[in-house]
Motif scaffolding. Structure first.
Motif, PDB file in Angstrom:
ATOM      1  N   VAL A  78       0.858  -1.185   0.000  1.00  0.00           N
ATOM      2  CA  VAL A  78       0.000   0.000   0.000  1.00  0.00           C
ATOM      3  C   VAL A  78       0.893   1.234   0.000  1.00  0.00           C
ATOM      4  CG1 VAL A  78      -1.940   1.124   1.091  1.00  0.00           C
ATOM      5  CG2 VAL A  78      -1.598  -1.327   1.383  1.00  0.00           C
ATOM      6  N   GLY A  79       0.818   2.006  -1.063  1.00  0.00           N
ATOM      7  CA  GLY A  79       1.654   3.195  -1.151  1.00  0.00           C
ATOM      8  C   GLY A  79       3.084   2.846  -1.481  1.00  0.00           C
ATOM      9  N   TYR A  80       3.920   3.873  -1.646  1.00  0.00           N
ATOM     10  CA  TYR A  80       5.316   3.619  -1.977  1.00  0.00           C
ATOM     11  C   TYR A  80       6.003   2.951  -0.785  1.00  0.00           C
ATOM     12  CZ  TYR A  80      10.189   4.334  -3.036  1.00  0.00           C
ATOM     13  OH  TYR A  80      11.523   4.130  -3.248  1.00  0.00           O
ATOM     14  N   ALA A  81       6.581   1.784  -1.012  1.00  0.00           N
ATOM     15  CA  ALA A  81       7.277   1.018   0.035  1.00  0.00           C
ATOM     16  C   ALA A  81       6.393   0.825   1.263  1.00  0.00           C
ATOM     17  CB  ALA A  81       8.584   1.685   0.427  1.00  0.00           C
ATOM     18  N   GLY A  82       5.086   0.704   1.039  1.00  0.00           N
ATOM     19  CA  GLY A  82       4.187   0.423   2.156  1.00  0.00           C
ATOM     20  C   GLY A  82       3.940   1.589   3.085  1.00  0.00           C
ATOM     21  N   LEU A  83       4.226   2.810   2.620  1.00  0.00           N
ATOM     22  CA  LEU A  83       4.057   3.967   3.520  1.00  0.00           C
ATOM     23  C   LEU A  83       2.618   4.144   3.971  1.00  0.00           C
ATOM     24  CD1 LEU A  83       6.316   6.873   2.299  1.00  0.00           C
ATOM     25  CD2 LEU A  83       5.951   6.152   4.640  1.00  0.00           C
ATOM     26  N   LEU A  84       1.668   3.757   3.129  1.00  0.00           N
ATOM     27  CA  LEU A  84       0.264   3.979   3.474  1.00  0.00           C
ATOM     28  C   LEU A  84      -0.359   2.769   4.152  1.00  0.00           C
ATOM     29  CD1 LEU A  84      -0.926   5.869   0.286  1.00  0.00           C
ATOM     30  CD2 LEU A  84      -0.204   6.789   2.473  1.00  0.00           C
TER      31      LEU A  84
END
Lengths: 381, 376
Positions: free
Chosen positions: B82-88
């Motif tokens: 979710v999001g760039y590299a899981g940021l979200l």
């Protein structure tokens, strides 16, 4: 807090399966325990009576999900004895190959679950990562990672694919280094020793009285290993040592399993060398044809029913990763075994829970039960 | 160091808004709206909202940071999708928890069941109003801000125990008991370690403590206090190796076993808020807060909000060390934890107080030069 009973299970992170440990606690101290099993009973012994000899293999894979091939081997030894069939030599070596790789897979799985129980997070994933290599090897020659259905009455289903032994040796080299790493992560930690030393002590005398076998028995200094004491397959031709420890505690069980991993690697190297130089058949010639077919060929049902086979009784015992498993198969001449009975080592090991749990802390239950290596599928069958 | 601070930004913002609104009004109304009191009040409110949003955002980023770091330690990648590299990822998780129905067990005591997590969360957020993050941070300029922060920090066992007992679950109760015993046992060495810092700094004001570290950071002379403080902080934050109250192996989830949905999210968030507070306190008390050593070129501290930037960098490094500990140590047992707390930590903390007193009475620190405030 006065005494209270708590149910650890059937759904509980400690159980690693579906069983219930009832614990009477006083504060944080364990006063009494009462293991309850049977939540996963599938009637494997009864179902076996309704299947062809080879079809029972699928049930054996589902008996214990981490040691399917060991159970297949156990059943095959008994069934072949009951049916008077001898597997060829290469098949026996292949079975030992299966057994030992399965032992490595099972013990690494145990390691991963056990360190999770004492709160070590990273080695859990290291263990799962390394076990995957073993599963990859299984996949390359049995076609499956968990339910293999590889062994047949009179041998095994197929030979190894080309290049397998080379790949397997590479995996063994990698694993040998990793075992060293595992030891550093656990034995090198003071907290590990504080948690596990002198914990869950089960003396050799008690262990024998309760029928406890496997690493739990050997951790008490009792040098009993069926591969040495009552060799089956080709174990009498292989060189290895029986791993023993003398603590009879959780650390002792850890040490025994780690040493067994190293001994398995040693056995496997010999087996791989032999397999490289001795090609040959992997299935016996004299296996009755109907044994291979899931159902009798169309038009031959009557023939099968009328045909008489020699009757017999087979008994086998195998040093499974968890302990001594035994099988008893009665052949009364039909297509199906007349009666099949298994002895699960973990069932006995869990039954002795009161001996090695009472008097310790609630927080000690996960490491102690983890060191028992409970596999519920095999307890309940 | 630049004059732009978070407060000055919110003050300017408030001033601009008030001026614009005031210009629409007449005579005495204009004067009333445009007065300094109104501007300051709104500025403080804006500041508080920025603080709230920033601390929440920071907490969520902290969770992401821990997940990624743990992933690396464990030879995997952590959240990736979710999001760039899981940021979200954490926002998605939060949203999922937000949408969930909140169940309370039938036999639970409703008041305590709902009060516990809420109070835990609120008390944890309260601390952020006190902690100074950079110079010119007026909200924390209390003479006893350190004491107040620690007092609010030590509310937590009460709320945990209330929510554990009112859950009416044996596992929760045991977790709550463990939590209370553990936090009380480690409160003492924590405060004693702080006493060592206070002795050397000569103040309970966090800003003053940081100011005293302009020349040298306290971790050097007070290394014993630092060790005690970090260990006690680990216990207070209930992280491995001291996470027995929620030891999932035996207690399922400890005192928050019965909680789900948003109430569980409150616990989770408050845990990480407390972890953030713990890391911030380590930075403030021992690692020089927002200051940098004098040999660092001034370009590194002259851009706007440089203080906050370096402060956050230090905080994240400290929290990274906590994650490292979590990734590599097993969990200890309750009795062992308490034994270490009472038998080892407290003598060690007393030793650190003694050493600090020695340093203060010598007026000069051997390696680190003379203390300005102690000189006269």
């Amino acid at each position: 807090m006065s005494d209270i009973w708590i149910n650890m299970g059937p759904q509980h992170p400690m159980t690693h399966g579906l069983w219930n440990l009832r614990v009477r606690i006083e504060g944080e101290l364990i006063r009494d325990v009462d293991p309850e099993v049977g939540y996963l009973h599938r009637g494997i012994e009864k179902i076996s009576e309704d299947r062809h000899y080879n079809e029972v293999v699928t049930l054996m894979d589902r008996t214990c999900y981490v040691a399917g091939l060991s159970w297949e081997h156990l059943y095959m030894l008994a069934a072949e004895q009951a049916l008077h069939i001898d597997p060829p030599e290469r098949a026996q070596y292949l079975r030992v190959l299966c057994d030992e790789f399965q032992r490595i897979g099972s013990h690494i799985m145990w390691y991963a679950a056990f360190v999770q129980d004492i709160g070590l997070m990273s080695p859990f994933l290291y263990g799962m990562r390394d076990r995957d290599l073993v599963l990859d090897l299984f996949q390359s020659y049995t076609g499956a990672r968990m339910t293999y259905e590889y062994m047949r009455v009179g041998g095994v289903r197929n030979d190894l694919p080309p290049g397998f032994t080379h790949q397997a040796r590479k995996v063994l080299d990698w694993l040998t280094d990793r075992f060293h790493e595992y030891d550093q992560l656990c034995l090198g930690s003071t907290i590990f020793h504080k948690r596990c030393d002198n914990l869950g002590v089960l003396s050799g005398k008690d262990a024998i009285a309760y029928g406890v076998t496997g690493p739990m028995l050997r951790s008490a200094g009792v040098k009993r290993d069926l591969r040495k004491d009552r060799p089956y397959a080709v174990y009498d031709r292989l060189e290895f040592d029986v791993a023993v420890a003398d603590g009879a505690d959780v650390t002792g069980r850890y040490l025994v399993r780690m040493e067994e991993l190293r001994q398995s690697v040693r056995i496997l190297r010999q087996v791989l060398d032999w397999l490289d130089h001795h090609p040959g058949p992997v299935l016996a010639d004299r296996v009755p044809r109907w044994l291979g077919a899931p159902y009798a060929p169309v038009g031959q049902e009557g023939y099968l029913l009328k045909r008489r086979f020699p009757t017999g009784v087979g008994f086998s015992s195998v040093e499974e990763p968890h302990g001594e498993a035994q099988a008893y198969v009665v052949n009364q001449g039909g297509e199906h075994p007349y009666r099949v009975k298994f002895r699960s080592p973990v069932y006995s090991n869990v039954s002795a829970a009161r001996q090695y749990l009472v008097g310790y802390h609630v927080a000690d239950i996960p490491p102690i039960m983890g060191s028992v290596d409970v596999c519920v599928g095999e307890v309940d069958r | 160091m630049s004059n732009v601070t978070l407060y000055s930004i919110s003050y300017d913002l408030s001033h601009a808004v008030v001026f614009a609104v005031g210009s629409l009004a007449y005579g005495s109304w204009r004067a009333a709206i445009d007065s300094n009191a109104v501007v300051t009040t709104i500025a403080v409110l804006v500041f508080a909202v920025i603080l709230l949003a920033a601390s929440m955002l920071n907490t969520i980023v902290l969770i992401w940071y821990e997940r990624k770091l743990l992933g690396r330690f464990m030879d995997r990648r952590g959240a990736m999708h979710v999001g760039y590299a899981g940021l979200l990822q954490n926002f998605a998780d939060g949203l999922k928890l937000f949408r969930k129905h909140t169940f309370a067990p039938r036999e639970a005591d409703d008041l305590g069941f709902y009060f516990g997590p809420t109070a835990y969360m609120v008390s944890s957020m309260l601390i952020f109003g006190i902690l100074p993050i950079s110079s010119g941070w007026n909200s924390g300029a209390l003479p006893l801000s350190l004491l107040l922060a620690l007092v609010i920090f030590s509310f937590a066992p009460l709320f945990i125990f209330v929510s554990a007992w009112s859950s009416n679950n044996k596992y929760s109760l045991m977790g709550g008991m463990r939590s209370a015993a553990q936090m009380i046992a480690y409160e003492v060495p924590l405060l004693l370690a702080v006493v060592a810092v206070v002795l050397v700094a000569g103040s309970f004001d966090l800003s003053t403590i940081v100011y005293e570290q302009q020349n040298y950071w306290f971790w050097g002379p007070l290394v014993v206090a630092l060790v005690v403080f970090v260990a006690a902080m680990l216990a207070e934050m209930e992280r491995i190796p001291f996470d027995l109250p929620e030891a999932e192996a035996e207690l399922v989830e400890g005192w928050n076993t019965e909680y789900g949905g948003m109430l569980f999210a409150f616990f989770m968030l408050a845990d990480y808020l407390r972890a953030l507070v713990g890391s911030i306190l380590v930075v403030l008390l021992f690692l020089g807060g927002w200051t940098l050593p004098t040999w660092v070129p001034s370009a590194a501290t002259s851009f706007p909000l440089a203080g906050i930037f370096w402060f956050m960098v230090k905080t994240y490094i400290v929290f990274g060390l906590f994650v490292w500990v979590r990734a590599s140590l097993p969990r200890v047992r309750t009795d062992q934890l308490l034994r270490v707390g009472w038998n080892r930590m407290i003598p060690l903390a007393l030793l650190s107080v003694f050493l600090a007193a020695l340093l203060v009475s010598a007026r000069c620190l051997p390696v680190f030069g003379c203390v300005p405030s102690l000189g006269g």
